[in-house]
Write a protein that holds these residues in place. Structure first.
Motif, mmCIF file in Angstrom:
data_model
loop_
_atom_site.group_PDB
_atom_site.id
_atom_site.type_symbol
_atom_site.label_atom_id
_atom_site.label_comp_id
_atom_site.label_asym_id
_atom_site.label_seq_id
_atom_site.Cartn_x
_atom_site.Cartn_y
_atom_site.Cartn_z
ATOM 1 N N GLY A 8 94.860 97.108 89.257
ATOM 2 C CA GLY A 8 94.829 98.283 90.110
ATOM 3 C C GLY A 8 93.513 99.037 90.117
ATOM 4 N N MET A 9 92.436 98.441 89.586
ATOM 5 C CA MET A 9 91.157 99.144 89.574
ATOM 6 C C MET A 9 90.264 98.630 90.697
ATOM 7 S SD MET A 9 90.040 99.411 85.630
ATOM 8 C CE MET A 9 90.763 100.608 84.543
ATOM 9 N N ASN A 10 89.325 99.494 91.099
ATOM 10 C CA ASN A 10 88.357 99.024 92.080
ATOM 11 C C ASN A 10 87.220 98.297 91.362
ATOM 12 O OD1 ASN A 10 86.481 100.875 91.081
ATOM 13 N ND2 ASN A 10 87.242 102.478 92.459
ATOM 14 N N VAL A 11 86.338 97.711 92.155
ATOM 15 C CA VAL A 11 85.313 96.842 91.591
ATOM 16 C C VAL A 11 84.478 97.563 90.531
ATOM 17 C CG1 VAL A 11 83.292 95.428 92.110
ATOM 18 C CG2 VAL A 11 85.186 95.541 93.734
ATOM 19 N N GLU A 12 84.096 98.770 90.846
ATOM 20 C CA GLU A 12 83.236 99.516 89.931
ATOM 21 C C GLU A 12 83.946 99.776 88.606
ATOM 22 O OE1 GLU A 12 80.945 103.773 89.996
ATOM 23 O OE2 GLU A 12 81.728 102.954 91.883
ATOM 24 N N GLU A 13 85.215 100.200 88.724
ATOM 25 C CA GLU A 13 85.982 100.457 87.507
ATOM 26 C C GLU A 13 86.155 99.184 86.685
ATOM 27 O OE1 GLU A 13 88.928 104.148 88.747
ATOM 28 O OE2 GLU A 13 89.382 102.141 89.490
ATOM 29 N N LYS A 14 86.353 98.076 87.408
ATOM 30 C CA LYS A 14 86.499 96.815 86.700
ATOM 31 C C LYS A 14 85.233 96.459 85.934
ATOM 32 C CE LYS A 14 89.987 94.356 89.357
ATOM 33 N NZ LYS A 14 90.285 93.258 90.269
ATOM 34 N N GLU A 15 84.109 96.714 86.555
ATOM 35 C CA GLU A 15 82.846 96.411 85.883
ATOM 36 C C GLU A 15 82.704 97.237 84.613
ATOM 37 O OE1 GLU A 15 79.820 96.979 88.785
ATOM 38 O OE2 GLU A 15 80.166 95.009 89.706
ATOM 39 N N ASP A 16 83.029 98.525 84.731
ATOM 40 C CA ASP A 16 82.975 99.393 83.544
ATOM 41 C C ASP A 16 83.863 98.834 82.436
ATOM 42 O OD1 ASP A 16 81.221 101.151 84.556
ATOM 43 O OD2 ASP A 16 82.706 102.658 85.165
ATOM 44 N N MET A 17 85.099 98.518 82.821
ATOM 45 C CA MET A 17 86.059 98.070 81.835
ATOM 46 C C MET A 17 85.596 96.763 81.190
ATOM 47 S SD MET A 17 88.707 98.913 80.260
ATOM 48 C CE MET A 17 90.024 99.946 80.799
ATOM 49 N N ARG A 47 82.608 95.763 80.772
ATOM 50 C CA ARG A 47 81.506 96.072 79.871
ATOM 51 C C ARG A 47 82.050 96.615 78.553
ATOM 52 N NH1 ARG A 47 78.749 100.836 79.664
ATOM 53 N NH2 ARG A 47 79.680 101.527 81.623
ATOM 54 N N PHE A 48 83.032 97.507 78.648
ATOM 55 C CA PHE A 48 83.618 98.071 77.423
ATOM 56 C C PHE A 48 84.222 96.972 76.562
ATOM 57 C CE2 PHE A 48 84.249 102.129 79.971
ATOM 58 C CZ PHE A 48 83.139 102.721 79.431
ATOM 59 N N ILE A 49 84.936 96.057 77.219
ATOM 60 C CA ILE A 49 85.607 95.010 76.442
ATOM 61 C C ILE A 49 84.586 94.131 75.738
ATOM 62 C CG2 ILE A 49 87.045 92.933 76.644
ATOM 63 C CD1 ILE A 49 88.551 94.377 78.904
ATOM 64 N N LEU A 50 83.549 93.774 76.480
ATOM 65 C CA LEU A 50 82.500 92.960 75.863
ATOM 66 C C LEU A 50 81.840 93.703 74.707
ATOM 67 C CD1 LEU A 50 80.776 91.174 78.859
ATOM 68 C CD2 LEU A 50 82.048 90.144 76.978
ATOM 69 N N GLU A 56 80.055 94.653 69.429
ATOM 70 C CA GLU A 56 79.578 95.623 68.445
ATOM 71 C C GLU A 56 80.467 95.707 67.214
ATOM 72 O OE1 GLU A 56 78.598 99.470 69.975
ATOM 73 O OE2 GLU A 56 77.606 98.596 71.736
ATOM 74 N N PHE A 57 81.763 95.673 67.438
ATOM 75 C CA PHE A 57 82.674 95.832 66.288
ATOM 76 C C PHE A 57 83.251 94.507 65.817
ATOM 77 C CE2 PHE A 57 83.484 99.654 69.076
ATOM 78 C CZ PHE A 57 82.526 100.432 68.464
ATOM 79 N N GLY A 58 82.949 93.423 66.537
ATOM 80 C CA GLY A 58 83.485 92.125 66.140
ATOM 81 C C GLY A 58 84.994 92.029 66.288
ATOM 82 N N THR A 59 85.573 92.893 67.139
ATOM 83 C CA THR A 59 87.027 92.895 67.311
ATOM 84 C C THR A 59 87.482 91.651 68.076
ATOM 85 O OG1 THR A 59 86.849 95.272 67.502
ATOM 86 C CG2 THR A 59 88.961 94.282 68.113
ATOM 87 N N THR A 60 88.509 91.019 67.572
ATOM 88 C CA THR A 60 89.121 89.903 68.273
ATOM 89 C C THR A 60 89.997 90.457 69.391
ATOM 90 O OG1 THR A 60 89.201 88.795 66.150
ATOM 91 C CG2 THR A 60 90.486 87.821 67.936
ATOM 92 N N ILE A 61 89.936 89.831 70.554
ATOM 93 C CA ILE A 61 90.657 90.395 71.694
ATOM 94 C C ILE A 61 91.491 89.321 72.382
ATOM 95 C CG2 ILE A 61 90.388 91.441 73.984
ATOM 96 C CD1 ILE A 61 87.829 92.761 72.933
ATOM 97 N N ALA A 62 92.744 89.670 72.668
ATOM 98 C CA ALA A 62 93.553 88.821 73.536
ATOM 99 C C ALA A 62 93.848 89.629 74.773
ATOM 100 C CB ALA A 62 94.852 88.424 72.845
ATOM 101 N N VAL A 110 86.791 87.828 86.461
ATOM 102 C CA VAL A 110 86.684 88.573 85.207
ATOM 103 C C VAL A 110 87.010 87.668 84.022
ATOM 104 C CG1 VAL A 110 87.711 90.416 83.840
ATOM 105 C CG2 VAL A 110 87.177 90.811 86.242
ATOM 106 N N VAL A 111 88.094 86.913 84.165
ATOM 107 C CA VAL A 111 88.522 86.041 83.068
ATOM 108 C C VAL A 111 87.427 85.049 82.718
ATOM 109 C CG1 VAL A 111 90.144 84.218 82.433
ATOM 110 C CG2 VAL A 111 90.970 86.277 83.582
#
Ligand SMILES: Nc1ncnc2c1ncn2[C@@H]1O[C@H](COP(=O)(O)OP(=O)(O)O)[C@@H](O)[C@H]1O
Ligand SMILES: [Mg+2]
Lengths: 331, 358, 273
Positions: free
Chosen positions: C198-207, C209-212, C217-223, C231-232
Motif C-alpha cells: 500500500g505504499m507509493n514508490v517514494e515510500e517504498k524506496e525509503d522503506m 533503504r531502511f531495511i537494507l 549496520e546492525f547485522g540483523t537477520t531479516i525475513a 523490491v524482492v
C-alpha cells in the motif's frame, strides 16, 4: 418414593419454570446482540419501563404528572378513564417501537464501528436514563398489574400428586402464573423462530446477523433492521415485564431480572436462541437445587450469586458458552 | 499567553518523562497540593467534609484504581463495590483484632488483602474478554456482598450485621469514630489520595503502564511483541484492587463509620465508580479526579437547585439525577470517550495559543 | 551456485553466517484447511530472506508459526542449533525475534514514543515496587530504554511525530513506527510481513533503504514477505516461494526467477492438486 425426593423434584420443576422466565429475558439480549453486536444491558430496564407504561396507560395515568404538579403546583394524576388491556398492550408496543427508533437515531447511529465494550457501557448509561424517565413519567411507587392472569398454586396438580409420597408429601406446588408464563414463552419463541424463518424482514434480520457487509450489498437497510430488532426486543421486554410484573408487582426490582439473564447468556452463548433457552433452564434448575441442597448449610440466599459463579466457572473452560461460535483470533 | 509551553525545552530524557513536563503545570500542581494540605484544613466544616471533600477524595482513589484496570489495561470490571467491601471488612477485622497497630497500617494492609482477592477474581480474564469479563466480574460483586452478609465472622457476630469503626488515633488525634474532627479525617484521606495518585502516575508512565495499554489496545499483538498477558492482566487487577481496597477501607473507617454491606457496597457502587471514569476520562489519572468530583457534586448541586430552589420533592430530583447521569454517560461515550480530562486538555490547548489563535 | 552450507561473503561485502532458524517439515491446519503443507527452509545469520507467493499461500501463517502464535500440527522449529520447545509468543519474542504485521498492529491509544518504548519491554527488569516509586533501577532503565528508542527514532527519521498518538498518523508513517517498535527490541531476527504494502514508490524506496541499513549496520537477520518483485529481487539474498501452502521454490533471486513452477504460479497456470 420418599417425600424428600419428591420435594427435590418439585424444586426442579419450579427451577425449570424460573428458567423459562430467565430465558424470556435472555431472548431479548440475543436478538439485539445477533443483529448488531450490542450487548444491551438496558434490557431489564426496558422490561420495567414497558410494564410501567402498560400499567400507566391502562389506569389512565397522566404521564409526568408528578413533575407537572411539582412545577405548576397542580394536583393532576389521572385522565379518569381506563383503557382495555389489549388496546393498552398495543399502545405500549407502539411506545417501545418509538423507543427503538430513538435509541437508534440518537445513540447507536453515532457509535457505529465502536468497540463492543464501549457499546456495552453506553447501554448501561441507557439503562440509567430509561429508569429515570420511567420514574418521571409514571412515578416510582409499586404498581399492580391487573391483567387477570391466573395466580396461586395449581390445585389440580397438587391434588393429583398428593398421594405419591406417603403422608409427608402434600403434592407438587406449582404456581399457575408460572405455567402461563411457560406457555407464553413457548408461543413467543415459536413466533420469533417462524418470523425469522418465513418472513422477508425476518430473513433480512438473519442475513444481517450473519454478515453485515453482505447484507448491505444486497440492499438491506441496516438502520431499518436495527430498529426492527430493538422493537422486537422491546416487545420481548414487554412480555417479560408482564410476567414478572404480574408475579411480584411492577417496581424497580423488576429491572434486576436483567442481572439474572446475564449468566444465562454467558452459559448459552450470546448468539444462540436455543442457547438462551437451555442456559435459562440450567440456571433456573441449578440455582433452585443448590439453594435447596446446599443453601441451608451456608445461610441461604445463594440465588444471588450462584448463577454467576456457575457461568464464570463454565466460561473459564469454554469461553464461547454452550452454543456460541468458537472465537478464532488472527493478526 | 496564559499557558506556556514554548521556551520550555527539555535537555534530558528524565526531564521529558516527568509527571508534569510543562513548568506551568508543575507550579499549579504544587499550588494545589499546598492549598489542599495547608489551607483547606483550617476552613473545613463538618458539612463540606461529609458532603463533598471526603467522598470526593475516597472515590478518587477508587476511580484511580478502576481506571488502571479499565482505562489503562482495558479490562472492564463491575465488581468495584465488592472489592471496596473487601477493603472495608479487612480493615474492620484488622482494627478489631490488632487494636494497637496504627490504623494507617491497617488501611494499607486492607488494600493488600483486596489486591489478593482481586487478583484471584482476575484469573478468568486470561480466558475471557470484553463484556464476557465484565459480566464475570459481577460474580465477584454478588458473591462478596453475600459472603459479608452471611458469614458472621466477618462482622464479629454483631447482632445488627453491621460493622462499626472503633475510635483509632494518629499522633494522638482521633481519625475514626464519632469524635473525629473533620480536618483529621480529611487529612488522612488526603494523604492516601496523594500517595495513590503518585504511585498510579509512576506505574502508568513506566514499563508496566505500557504493558497494560498494549494489552488494552491490541492484546494479541502485545503478546507477540513480548508482553506476558498473564502478568500484565494480573498486575492490573492487583494494583487496581489495592487502590479500590484502600478506598473501601477509608469509606468505612473514616467516612461512614458504620456500614451495612449490601447498602454501602452494592452493585450501584460499582456503576458509580465506572461512571466516574467514563465521565472523567478513561486512561487518565486526572480524569479519575474529575469524574469523582463531578459525580460527588452532581447530587449536591441538583438538590440545591431542585429541592431548595424549585421546591421539588426529593424523589423527583433523584429521578432527574438518573436521567442526567444516563445522558452524560451516553454523551461522553459518543462525543468524548476521553471524558472531562480531554475537554480540559482541549481547553488548555486553546489557552496556550490565546490570544493568538493561529 | 553458491555452497549453502558454509558461511560466505556477499557481493556487497556482508557476511552470511550459519543457519539461525531452521523450519523442518512444518504442517499447519485450520480445521480442514491446510494452510502450510510440509514446508522446510532455513534462515541464515545476517541474510535477508524473502518469502513470496500469491495471496492465501500461507506466508503470514508461516511468520505466525515462527512467532509462536500458531502452533503447527507437525514439524519442528530449530533456533540457533537447538530444537525449540513449545513456547508462548512472548517467550519467543524474548529470544530475540521481533516483527511487524501485515495489518498494522500498533497500539492505537498510545503515542508514537510509547509504542516504540513497548519494544523495550523485554529489557525491563525492575520490579513493580521500584516502578511505583520511580527511583533507582526503574528510573535508570527508563532512561536507558529511552536512549535506545531515540536512536531508533533518529534512524527512521520520525523525530517530528514522537508525541503524536499513532491513531492520527497516515498509513505510511504507521508502517514506519511499527518497524521502529520492532527495531527497538534489538532483535536478532526481524520478521516483516508486507512492510511495503500500500505504499507509493517514494515510500517504498525509503522503506527499502531502511531495511537494507538495518541489515547492514546492525547485522540483523531479516525475513520478509513482499509482493513487489522488483523490491524482492533488490533486497533479498535468498527467496522462498509458496503457493497453496506448499513450497514451490527456494534459492537466490535469479534461481527463483527462472524456476518454471514459480513462473506458472505467478502467471496463474492451472494447478493439478
Ligand atoms: N486464524 C485462522 N483461522 C482459519 N484460517 C486461517 C487463519 N489464518 C490463516 N488462515 C487461512 O490460511 C490460509 C493462508 O493464509 P495466510 O497465511 O494469511 O496467507 P498469505 O499471508 O500468504 O496471504 C488462508 O486460506 C487463510 O484463510
Ligand atoms: Mg499475508
Amino acid at each position: 418414593m420418599s417425600a424428600d425426593f419428591l420435594y427435590g423434584i418439585e424444586v426442579v420443576i419450579n427451577g425449570l419454570m424460573a428458567g423459562v422466565m430467565y430465558a424470556l429475558v435472555a431472548l431479548g439480549f440475543v436478538l439485539i446482540f445477533k443483529a448488531s453486536g450490542i450487548f444491551n444491558f438496558a434490557q431489564g430496564v426496558m422490561a420495567l419501563f414497558a410494564a410501567l407504561t402498560l400499567v400507566g396507560i391502562m389506569e389512565g395515568q397522566i404521564p409526568f404528572a408528578h413533575l407537572i404538579n411539582a412545577t405548576f403546583g397542580t394536583e393532576i394524576h389521572h385522565f379518569g378513564w381506563h383503557v382495555p388491556a389489549l388496546l393498552a398492550i398495543a399502545m405500549t408496543v407502539g411506545v417501545m417501537v418509538l423507543f427503538a427508533w430513538a435509541v437508534q437515531r440518537f445513540l447507536f447511529r453515532h457509535l457505529v464501528g465502536q468497540e463492543p465494550i464501549i457499546l456495552f457501557m453506553a447501554t448501561i448509561g441507557l439503562a440509567y436514563f430509561l429508569e429515570g424517565v420511567g420514574d418521571l413519567m409514571w412515578g416510582s411507587d409499586i404498581k399492580t398489574l391487573a391483567l387477570g392472569l391466573p395466580q396461586g398454586g395449581a390445585r389440580w396438580i397438587e391434588d393429583a400428586t398428593a398421594g405419591l409420597g406417603g403422608d409427608d408429601f402434600y403434592g407438587f406446588f406449582i404456581d399457575k402464573l408460572d405455567i402461563v408464563a411457560t406457555g407464553v414463552a413457548i408461543v413467543l419463541v415459536t413466533g420469533l423462530i417462524l418470523f425469522s424463518q418465513y418472513t422477508k424482514h425476518g430473513r433480512a434480520m438473519r442475513a444481517v446477523a450473519d454478515d453485515h457487509q453482505a447484507a448491505l450489498s444486497v440492499g438491506i437497510s441496516l438502520n431499518f433492521i436495527w430498529i426492527l430488532v430493538w422493537s422486537l426486543a422491546g416487545f420481548v421486554a414487554l412480555v417479560a415485564g408482564i410476567m414478572w410484573g404480574a408475579k411480584s408487582g411492577v417496581q424497580f426490582s423488576l429491572s434486576l431480572i436483567a442481572l439474572k439473564a446475564l449468566p444465562v447468556l454467558m452459559l448459552g452463548g450470546f448468539t444462540s436462541i436455543p442457547g438462551a433457552i437451555v442456559g435459562g433452564l440450567i440456571i433456573g434448575v441449578g440455582e433452585k437445587l443448590f439453594e435447596y441442597l446446599i443453601g441451608p448449610m451456608v445461610g441461604g440466599a445463594t440465588e444471588n450469586w450462584f448463577a454467576y459463579v456457575l457461568a464464570l466457572l463454565f466460561l473459564v473452560f469454554r469461553p464461547q458458552g454452550l452454543f456460541g461460535e468458537k472465537i478464532i483470533e488472527r493478526v | 499567553m496564559l499557558y506556556r509551553e514554548a521556551g520550555d525545552f527539555k535537555t534530558s530524557y528524565v526531564a521529558d518523562s516527568q509527571t508534569f513536563p510543562i513548568a506551568f503545570d508543575r507550579y499549579r500542581y504544587w499550588v494545589v497540593l499546598a492549598v489542599a494540605f495547608l489551607v483547606v484544613p483550617f476552613f473545613i466544616t463538618d458539612y463540606t467534609a461529609n458532603a463533598l471533600l471526603l467522598p470526593f477524595l475516597i472515590y478518587s482513589i477508587a476511580a484511580i484504581g478502576l481506571n488502571i484496570l479499565t482505562g489503562y489495561a482495558g479490562q472492564v470490571s463491575l465488581g468495584t463495590g465488592g472489592f471496596m467491601a473487601v477493603g472495608a471488612y479487612a480493615c474492620y477485622k484488622l482494627m478489631t483484632a490488632f487494636p494497637d497497630v496504627n490504623i494507617l497500617i491497617h488501611v494499607i494492609l486492607a488494600g493488600g488483602i483486596t489486591a489478593a482477592v482481586g487478583t484471584a477474581f482476575g484469573l478468568p480474564s486470561l480466558r475471557i474478554k470484553g463484556f464476557y469479563l465484565a459480566v464475570a466480574t459481577l460474580a465477584a460483586q454478588f458473591f462478596l456482598v453475600w459472603l459479608f452478609n452471611k458469614v458472621s465472622w466477618f462482622y464479629n457476630y454483631s447482632a445488627s450485621g453491621q460493622i462499626n469503626a472503633p475510635e483509632r488515633t494518629v499522633l494522638g488525634v482521633a481519625v475514626t469514630g464519632p469524635n473525629t474532627p473533620a480536618w483529621a479525617s480529611y487529612l488522612v484521606c488526603l494523604v492516601f489520595v496523594t500517595a495513590c495518585a503518585l504511585i498510579a502516575r509512576n506505574l502508568t508512565r513506566g514499563a508496566l503502564g505500557r504493558q497494560w495499554m498494549a494489552i488494552r489496545d491490541m492484546d494479541i499483538a502485545a503478546e507477540i511483541i513480548g508482553v506476558n498477558p498473564l502478568k500484565a492482566k494480573l498486575t492490573a487487577f492487583a494494583v487496581s484492587s489495592f487502590f479500590v481496597g484502600i478506598s473501601g477501607a477509608l469509606f468505612f473507617a473514616v467516612y461512614l463509620g458504620a456500614v451495612e454491606v449490601g447498602e454501602a457496597f452494592g452493585i450501584n457502587k460499582s456503576f458509580l465508580v465506572l461512571f466516574m471514569i467514563i465521565i472523567g476520562g478513561l486512561g487518565s489519572i486526572f480524569g479519575a479526579f474529575a469524574g469523582a468530583a463531578f459525580l460527588v457534586c452532581l447530587p449536591v448541586v441538583l438538590k440545591l437547585i431542585g429541592v431548595d430552589l424549585l421546591g421539588w420533592p426529593t424523589d423527583l430530583v433523584a429521578h432527574f439525577q438518573l436521567v442526567i447521569v444516563g445522558l452524560l454517560i451516553m454523551f461522553f461515550l459518543v462525543k468524548e470517550p476521553h471524558g472531562l480530562a480531554q475537554l480540559w486538555r482541549l481547553a488548555k490547548e486553546k489557552l496556550r495559543l490565546w490570544p493568538f489563535p493561529h | 551456485m553458491k555452497d549453502m552450507t558454509e558461511s560466505y561473503v556477499t557481493e556487497d561485502g556482508r557476511t552470511i553466517g550459519d543457519v539461525m532458524l531452521d523450519l523442518r517439515n512444518i504442517t499447519l491446519r485450520f480445521g480442514g484447511v491446510e494452510a502450510i503443507k510440509d514446508i522446510s527452509f532455513d534462515i541464515r545469520e545476517g541474510e535477508i530472506r524473502a518469502i513470496i507467493g500469491p495471496n492465501g499461500a500461507g506466508k503470514s501463517s508461516m511468520l505466525n508459526v515462527i512467532s509462536g502464535f500458531y502452533i503447527p500440527q507437525e514439524g519442528e522449529v530449530w533456533f540457533h542449533g537447538r530444537k525449540r520447545p513449545q513456547m508462548k509468543p512472548y517467550q519467543v519474542a524474548r529470544q530475540g525475534i521481533a516483527r511487524t504485521f501485515q495489518n498494522i498492529a500498533l497500539f492505537e491509544g498510545m503515542t508514537v514514543l510509547d509504542n516504540i518504548m513497548t519494544g523495550r519491554l523485554n529489557y525491563t527488569k525492575s520490579g513493580m515496587l521500584a516502578q511505583a516509586i520511580w527511583k533507582g533501577k526503574a528510573e535508570r532503565e527508563e532512561t536507558e530504554n529511552r536512549e535506545k528508542v531515540e536512536r531508533v527514532i533518529d534512524f527512521l527519521e520520525i523525530q517530528a511525530i514522537r508525541k503524536t498518538p499513532v491513531g492520527r498518523l497516515p498509513y505510511g508513517l504507521k508502517k514506519r513506527v511499527e518497524l521502529a517498535r520492532a527495531l527497538a527490541a534489538d532483535p536478532k531476527l526481524l520478521l516483516l510481513d508486507e512492510p511495503m504494502a500500500g505504499m507509493n514508490v517514494e515510500e517504498k524506496e525509503d522503506m527499502s533503504r531502511f531495511i537494507l541499513d538495518v541489515n547492514d549496520e546492525f547485522g540483523t537477520t531479516i525475513a520478509l514477505i513482499e509482493h513487489d518483485m522488483g523490491v524482492v529481487m533488490d533486497l533479498s539474498d535468498r527467496v522462498v516461494v509458496m503457493d497453496y501452502g506448499k513450497k514451490i521454490g527456494d534459492g537466490t533471486p535469479d534461481d527463483v526467477r527462472n524456476n518454471q513452477a514459480v513462473i506458472d504460479a505467478y502467471l496463474g497456470v492451472a494447478h493439478d492438486d
